[in-house]
Structure formats: structure tokens, C-alpha cells
Write a protein that holds these residues in place. Structure first.
Motif, PDB file in Angstrom:
ATOM      1  N   GLU A  57      95.110  42.564  12.440  1.00  0.00           N
ATOM      2  CA  GLU A  57      95.489  41.288  12.280  1.00  0.00           C
ATOM      3  C   GLU A  57      96.840  41.151  13.284  1.00  0.00           C
ATOM      4  N   ASN A  58      97.000  39.948  13.736  1.00  0.00           N
ATOM      5  CA  ASN A  58      97.948  39.496  14.390  1.00  0.00           C
ATOM      6  C   ASN A  58      99.485  40.073  13.797  1.00  0.00           C
ATOM      7  N   GLY A  59     100.216  40.789  14.491  1.00  0.00           N
ATOM      8  CA  GLY A  59     101.393  41.342  13.885  1.00  0.00           C
ATOM      9  C   GLY A  59     101.321  42.665  13.101  1.00  0.00           C
ATOM     10  N   GLY A  61     101.032  45.429  14.591  1.00  0.00           N
ATOM     11  CA  GLY A  61     101.582  46.420  15.122  1.00  0.00           C
ATOM     12  C   GLY A  61     101.045  47.129  16.294  1.00  0.00           C
ATOM     13  N   LYS A  62      99.966  46.345  16.855  1.00  0.00           N
ATOM     14  CA  LYS A  62      99.063  46.917  17.837  1.00  0.00           C
ATOM     15  C   LYS A  62      99.958  47.409  19.066  1.00  0.00           C
ATOM     16  N   SER A  63     100.809  46.277  19.510  1.00  0.00           N
ATOM     17  CA  SER A  63     101.671  45.973  20.973  1.00  0.00           C
ATOM     18  C   SER A  63     102.617  47.052  20.544  1.00  0.00           C
ATOM     19  N   THR A  64     103.291  47.349  19.257  1.00  0.00           N
ATOM     20  CA  THR A  64     104.210  48.261  19.140  1.00  0.00           C
ATOM     21  C   THR A  64     103.730  49.858  19.163  1.00  0.00           C
ATOM     22  N   LEU A  65     102.482  49.890  18.740  1.00  0.00           N
ATOM     23  CA  LEU A  65     102.059  51.508  18.958  1.00  0.00           C
ATOM     24  C   LEU A  65     101.730  51.668  20.442  1.00  0.00           C
ATOM     25  N   LEU A 490     108.410  36.677  16.202  1.00  0.00           N
ATOM     26  CA  LEU A 490     106.827  36.858  15.699  1.00  0.00           C
ATOM     27  C   LEU A 490     106.267  37.529  17.016  1.00  0.00           C
ATOM     28  N   SER A 491     105.147  38.139  16.820  1.00  0.00           N
ATOM     29  CA  SER A 491     104.193  38.587  17.899  1.00  0.00           C
ATOM     30  C   SER A 491     103.670  37.619  18.422  1.00  0.00           C
ATOM     31  N   VAL A 492     103.182  37.832  19.661  1.00  0.00           N
ATOM     32  CA  VAL A 492     102.478  36.881  20.471  1.00  0.00           C
ATOM     33  C   VAL A 492     101.209  36.322  20.018  1.00  0.00           C
ATOM     34  N   GLY A 493     100.505  37.066  19.281  1.00  0.00           N
ATOM     35  CA  GLY A 493      99.416  36.496  18.451  1.00  0.00           C
ATOM     36  C   GLY A 493      99.965  35.535  17.231  1.00  0.00           C
ATOM     37  N   GLN A 494     100.774  36.204  16.520  1.00  0.00           N
ATOM     38  CA  GLN A 494     101.490  35.247  15.430  1.00  0.00           C
ATOM     39  C   GLN A 494     101.752  33.905  16.066  1.00  0.00           C
TER      40      GLN A 494
HETATM   41  N1  LIG Z   1     111.935  41.909  18.498  1.00  0.00           N
HETATM   42  C1  LIG Z   1     111.269  41.984  17.398  1.00  0.00           C
HETATM   43  N2  LIG Z   1     112.270  41.605  16.248  1.00  0.00           N
HETATM   44  C2  LIG Z   1     111.661  41.705  14.804  1.00  0.00           C
HETATM   45  N3  LIG Z   1     110.499  41.916  14.769  1.00  0.00           N
HETATM   46  C3  LIG Z   1     109.520  42.014  15.782  1.00  0.00           C
HETATM   47  C4  LIG Z   1     110.031  42.060  17.009  1.00  0.00           C
HETATM   48  N4  LIG Z   1     108.951  42.329  17.742  1.00  0.00           N
HETATM   49  C5  LIG Z   1     107.794  42.361  17.044  1.00  0.00           C
HETATM   50  N5  LIG Z   1     108.369  42.265  15.793  1.00  0.00           N
HETATM   51  C6  LIG Z   1     107.219  41.976  14.788  1.00  0.00           C
HETATM   52  O1  LIG Z   1     106.471  43.198  14.308  1.00  0.00           O
HETATM   53  C7  LIG Z   1     105.295  43.048  13.985  1.00  0.00           C
HETATM   54  C8  LIG Z   1     104.112  43.841  14.885  1.00  0.00           C
HETATM   55  O2  LIG Z   1     104.159  43.098  16.181  1.00  0.00           O
HETATM   56  P1  LIG Z   1     103.519  43.715  17.394  1.00  0.00           P
HETATM   57  O3  LIG Z   1     103.855  42.855  18.500  1.00  0.00           O
HETATM   58  O4  LIG Z   1     103.308  45.001  17.725  1.00  0.00           O
HETATM   59  O5  LIG Z   1     102.110  43.240  16.731  1.00  0.00           O
HETATM   60  P2  LIG Z   1     100.563  42.898  17.374  1.00  0.00           P
HETATM   61  O6  LIG Z   1      99.419  43.602  16.310  1.00  0.00           O
HETATM   62  O7  LIG Z   1     100.558  43.600  18.419  1.00  0.00           O
HETATM   63  O8  LIG Z   1     100.660  41.596  17.373  1.00  0.00           O
HETATM   64  P3  LIG Z   1      99.648  40.328  18.262  1.00  0.00           P
HETATM   65  O9  LIG Z   1      98.153  40.735  17.724  1.00  0.00           O
HETATM   66  O10 LIG Z   1      99.957  39.088  17.815  1.00  0.00           O
HETATM   67  O11 LIG Z   1      99.821  40.752  19.650  1.00  0.00           O
HETATM   68  C9  LIG Z   1     105.137  41.574  14.007  1.00  0.00           C
HETATM   69  O12 LIG Z   1     105.268  41.282  12.377  1.00  0.00           O
HETATM   70  C10 LIG Z   1     106.292  40.940  14.561  1.00  0.00           C
HETATM   71  O13 LIG Z   1     106.793  39.820  14.151  1.00  0.00           O
END
Ligand SMILES: Nc1ncnc2c1ncn2[C@@H]1O[C@H](COP(=O)(O)OP(=O)(O)OP(=O)(O)O)[C@@H](O)[C@H]1O
Length: 561
Positions: A57-59, A61-65, A490-494
């Protein structure tokens, strides 16, 4: 991706690393942004020629990982070991002030240039020893030849002899800018991404980490990327909403969404459809189990309440009744009720609530007093330098569909811009999801704040009646918790989901969607694809998404190619 696989031993300090295969091993990684846990106990091993798709799902944590795998973020707990060379292209790329395209290209060619220099120097040293010179570093002939062999292997491994051609071809195929003096800050988001992606391919690292690589590519560019990834000699970890790319490239999927049992699920699916079927089946099982558990809980509550009711009846028996019997029955009731409570507590944690489903709204009302007139009418498109199609005649009525296709730069977004202005009456509501968000976020405004601002502006404009509005939380595109967070967090997708929810909120008669799949989670893309078929408003979609185009192959299509 081998869960729990043992790593080869770390190379000794000073050992050569250039010829070792790329490898990343993340063990029990946990990560949280302030007040926001994101990853819990995620393990992943990337080696050899792995092709791993990261979805969720968007958010989730894919980009974080991906950033953690690349070493750009440190996990709170757990370990990440890396070997070999690694290149990552992030989802959002910040440009360094004054950095030009030439600077970026030179930096990305550094590794192949270094490999070439190293090989030339090693060859020169060996030749000097052969010619009878004493080596200043004290090398023997055998030592010098071993260095030559290593340097040649590294040169070959990096395909350094081909790096310039590779970069040139990728820049051309991606339609990236070529003006070396142009600052990156002056490029569009898409142009900057295409340049970085071309550089990443030319760098030939052992591991390639790509975050949403197709967002800014047209069909020809996606095909080039796919071909390059298929033949890539190293490992690839890919975050993408592009279901066809997953199908074509990856052989394993790590889905970061939580499951009924907690941890992320791994799928060895070779085809996207297999993954979809497995995940849908798992979700259906989860929903059924949850419903069954809820029903059982209700029954337990009911019988517990009955027990306590029995208890209170017994507690106040009529005067003169048998006191001993009264005491025994009361004890039985207490014990039974306590046992029920214990069972309740044990069951309460057994099945977590499944993820909510998106509630796509029923759009498609008619503007007041509109009669049989079309909702949009565009007789010819003429925007100097961007789109010259005087022959186009677009007339859209309720429930009409239109697909716009064509290479980047041929004016799809320009045409959508013209359509956005082509309402045949002021009360025709046209909702546009632009390719890049046009939302201006003030400070730490939350999603709810922005929604309120948008609604008030629409109501003041007289564009919509209050009773026609779709409550933003009711769409389920973002949870209430996420709508209550600052949009900048929020994440980019969110954020993309917020853009979409804001468009839907005003119950448009016509929906114009520019690359609607970009940045969205694949689950949402699948569900949106179905909804756009049945929703009763007029819909125009501009997309490079190959599966979406296949799904809508029966729609009237304008090809701007
Ligand atoms: N700088 C930040 N401060 C607080 N929360 C953050 C920050 N960056 C990301 N988040 C939160 O961490 C979570 C994971 O973000 P991440 O970008 O890794 O998700 P993602 O799966 O890659 O999302 P997407 O599919 O939307 O790109 C999200 O809930 C996001 O809102």
C-alpha cells in the motif's frame, strides 16, 4: 531473495571488492519516522541476478526500505550488509543548485573512467617490469600481472568500454535533455528523472535500486528500460506500480502490507496475475476469518452478558429463599462469566482487522438544466508550439470514455488542459488529476485542512451544492489518521491519493486523469481500473500504463503519436 540465507564471509579488510557480486543482506530491519512506525522486522537478501519487486500500500514503507538498502537511511534496529557497487534512483530527486547536466553525466561516468585508468596504469606497470625496469612499488612480475587481470575483470564487469555508448543510447531512448550546460534545477521533474535513470543504467552497478522508474517514461522508453533490466547482469530491486513491468522483469515479490499473521508476505510469482490471485485469496481468507471471529465475539459477549444477568437475578433472590443454593448459583455464574471473559480476551487479539477497502463514489449526476447538450466540447486543438490538431473534435457526454495515448512531448497533458476548460456550461464540474500535483500546501496543513480549503472555495464559487459533496474520508483513499497528518509527511503515493480524493470530493461530471496509475499501489491501480469502467460520469484517461491500455482497448482512443 532468500529468507534467512547465510551470507558469504565478509571480505577481509583491504580485499578487492570490484569483482565480487553485488549483495545486500538486511536482517530484522525496523524503522520509524517520529511518531510513525514504518518497518518492523523486515529481512531481505539480494544477490546474484535477483529480480525483486517491492510492493505494498502507499505508505507501507517501500521507498523507506529502498533507502535503507542503499544506506541512505539507518535502520533503528537490525543490520544491513552491503558488498559490491550499488546505484539507486529515488522516487523524488532533488537537484543540487548550479549542478548542470554535464556535471551529472561526468559524475556518473566516474566509475567507468576510473576502471579504465586503473587498467591502463596496471598494464603500463607490467610493461615496465617486462622491459626490465624496477617497479617503484616493489611488485614482482607475477604481482603486476595479477593486478592487470583484476583491473581487466573490473573493466569488463563495469562494461567500461561501452559506458559512453550506453549512456548516449539511454538518454536518447528516454527522451532526456542533452544540453550539457543546462542546470538540473531548470528541468522538469520528469526530465530530471529520465536523466538519472539513463545514468543509472550506464553505471552498471552490481545492484540497481529503482523507485517508480516508469512514472516519467513513455511506451518506447518503458520498452527500452524493460529490455535493459531483463539482460541486467546484476541484481535489481524495483518499486513500481507498473504491473506489466513486474510481469516482465521480477521473479519474486516482497509485499510490505501486513498480513493476517503479521509480517510481510513473499511471493515467488512469475506473473503479476499469480501474485494478484494469491494476494486476493489471502485477503478474502483474512476477511472471512475476521468476520467469523467478530461474530463469535458477539456471541461470546451476548452469553457473557446473559451470565452476568443471571448472576444479578440470583444475587437478589426473593426474600426467604434458600440462602445456600443462592450462594452456589452465584458462584457458578461468576466463574462462567469470568471464563467467557478470558476466552474473549484471548480471541480479541487473534485476527487483526483486515485493511479497509476503497469505497469508490457513485459519480455521474447531470448539471442542472443541461438537457441533451454534451458536457465538454472541443472543436480542434491549437496551442502554439505544443499541440496543433485542428482536426480533433471531442464531444463528451455522461458515461462517455476516451483514452489518450502517444509519446511524451506530443501534447497529451496540453490536450487535457484544453478539455478542462471545455465545459459547455459553468455548472459542468470537471475534475482533473494532473500528472504532477498542483496542490499548494501551506506549512504543516493536514489532508483534512486542505480538503476544507478546497470545499470552501468550491462552495464559494457556487460550483457544487453541499449535499453533492463526497466526504473525503468516505472514499477510503486515505485513512482518517493519515488525513489528520501534515501533508508534507505523507509518502508520494499518499499525496497522490490525496490529490485523487480531492478531485472526487467535488463529485465531478467529467473526470480527466493524467497518468492516473503513477505512484499508486498496484492494489489500488487494479481496483481503480475496474471502477473507471462502471462509474457513470464521463472519463478521459491519458496513460502509458500498458495493462490499463489493454484493459481499455475498447474505449475510443486518440493517439497523438
Ligand atoms: N519525513 C517523514 N516524516 C514523517 N513521516 C514520513 C516521512 N517520510 C515518510 N513518512 C511516512 O512513512 C511511511 C512510509 O513512507 P514511504 O515513502 O517509505 O512509503 P511507500 O510505501 O514508499 O509509499 P508510496 O507508495 O506512497 O511511495 C508513510 O506513512 C509516510 O507518510
Amino acid at each position: 531473495m532468500v529468507p534467512g540465507a547465510d551470507l558469504p564471509p565478509e571480505p577481509a579488510a583491504g580485499a578487492r571488492m570490484s569483482t565480487t557480486p553485488g549483495l545486500i543482506a538486511a536482517r530484522k530491519v525496523t524503522f520509524a519516522y517520529p511518531g510513525r512506525p514504518v518497518l518492523a522486522d523486515v529481512s531481505l537478501t539480494v544477490s546474484g541476478r535477483n529480480r525483486i519487486g517491492l510492493v505494498g500500500e502507499n505508505g507501507s514503507g517501500k521507498s523507506t526500505l529502498l533507502q535503507i538498502l542503499a544506506g541512505r537511511l539507518e535502520p533503528a534496529t537490525g543490520t544491513v550488509r552491503r558488498r559490491g557497487t550499488l546505484t539507486m534512483v529515488a522516487q523524488e530527486l532533488q537537484a543540487v543548485p548550479h549542478e548542470t547536466l554535464g556535471d551529472l553525466l561526468a559524475a556518473s561516468m566516474q566509475r567507468s573512467r576510473a576502471a579504465q585508468t586503473r587498467m591502463e596504469e596496471a598494464a603500463a606497470r607490467a610493461a615496465a617490469i617486462d622491459a626490465g625496469e624496477v617497479d617503484p612499488g616493489g611488485r614482482t612480475r607475477a604481482g603486476a600481472m595479477a593486478e592487470v587481470a583484476d583491473a581487466v575483470a573490473a573493466y569488463e564487469n563495469a562494461r567500461a568500454w561501452d559506458a559512453d555508448r550506453e549512456l548516449d543510447e539511454a538518454l536518447t531512448r528516454f527522451g532526456a535533455p542533452r544540453d550539457l550546460g543546462r542546470p538540473l534545477t531548470e528541468m522538469s521533474v520528469g526530465e530530471r528523472y529520465r536523466v538519472h535513470l539513463a545514468c543509472a543504467l550506464a553505471e552498471r552497478s552490481d545492484v540497481l535500486l529503482l523507485d517508480e522508474p516508469t512514472n516519467h517514461l513513455d511506451l518506447a522508453a518503458i520498452e527500452h528500460l524493460t529490455a535493459r533490466l531483463e539482460e541486467w547482469p546484476g541484481a535489481v530491486v524495483l518499486v513500481t506500480h507498473d504491473r506489466q513491468l513486474l510481469d516482465d522483469v521480477v521473479s519474486e515479490i516482497l509485499d510490505l502490507d501486513s498480513t493476517m499473521n503479521g509480517p510481510p508476505a513473499r511471493y515467488g510469482a512469475l506473473h503479476y496475475a499469480d501474485y494478484r490471485a494469491s494476494k486476493d485469496a489471502a485477503l478474502a481468507r483474512w476477511r472471512t476469518r475476521f468476520r467469523t471471529e467478530q461474530k463469535r465475539l458477539e456471541e461470546l459477549f451476548y452469553s457473557r452478558d446473559s451470565s452476568y444477568e443471571g448472576l444479578s437475578d440470583e444475587w437478589r433472590p426473593p426474600k426467604g429463599s434458600n440462602k445456600n443454593r443462592r450462594g452456589t448459583r452465584a458462584k457458578q455464574h461468576v466463574t462462567a462469566a469470568d471464563r467467557q471473559l478470558t476466552r474473549l480476551e484471548a480471541r480479541a487479539v487473534s485476527v487483526p482487522p483486515p485493511p479497509p477497502e476503497v469505497a469508490w463514489p457513485h459519480l455521474g449526476g447531470e448539471p442542472d438544466g443541461h438537457g441533451n447538450a454534451p458536457l465538454l466540447l472541443l472543436p480542434g486543438a491549437h496551442v502554439p508550439g505544443r499541440l496543433e490538431r485542428p482536426d480533433l473534435m471531442i464531444s463528451l457526454e455522461r458515461e462517455d470514455r476516451l483514452l489518450l495515448v502517444g509519446p511524451n512531448g506530443r501534447g497529451k497533458s496540453t490536450l487535457l488542459g484544453l478539455l478542462a476548460q471545455a465545459g459547455t456550461a459553468p455548472d459542468v464540474r470537471v475534475g482533473v488529476l494532473w500528472q504532477e500535483s498542483r496542490l499548494e500546501i501551506v506549512g504543516r496543513e493536514t489532508g483534512f485542512d486542505v480538503a476544507t480549503r478546497v470545499v470552501l472555495a468550491e462552495l464559494a464559487r457556487g460550483g457544487v451544492d453541499a449535499d453533492e459533496l463526497v466526504p473525503i474520508a468516505a472514499t477510503g483513499l486515505l485513512s482518517e489518521e493519515d488525513l489528520d497528518r501534515p501533508v508534507v509527511d505523507l509518502s508520494v503515493g499518499q499525496r497522490r491519493r490525496l490529490d485523487l480524493a480531492l478531485v472526487l470530493m467535488t463529485a465531478p461530471h467529467v473526470l480527466l486523469l493524467d497518468e492516473p496509475t503513477n505512484h499508486l499501489a498496484v492494489d489500488l491501480v487494479d481496483s481503480m481500473t475496474g471502477w473507471l469502467r462502471w462509474v457513470a460520469c464521463a472519463v478521459v484517461v491519458a496513460t502509458h500504463d500498458r495493462l490499463m491500455r489493454e484493459d481499455y482497448a475498447d474505449w475510443p482512443t486518440i493517439d497523438l503519436g
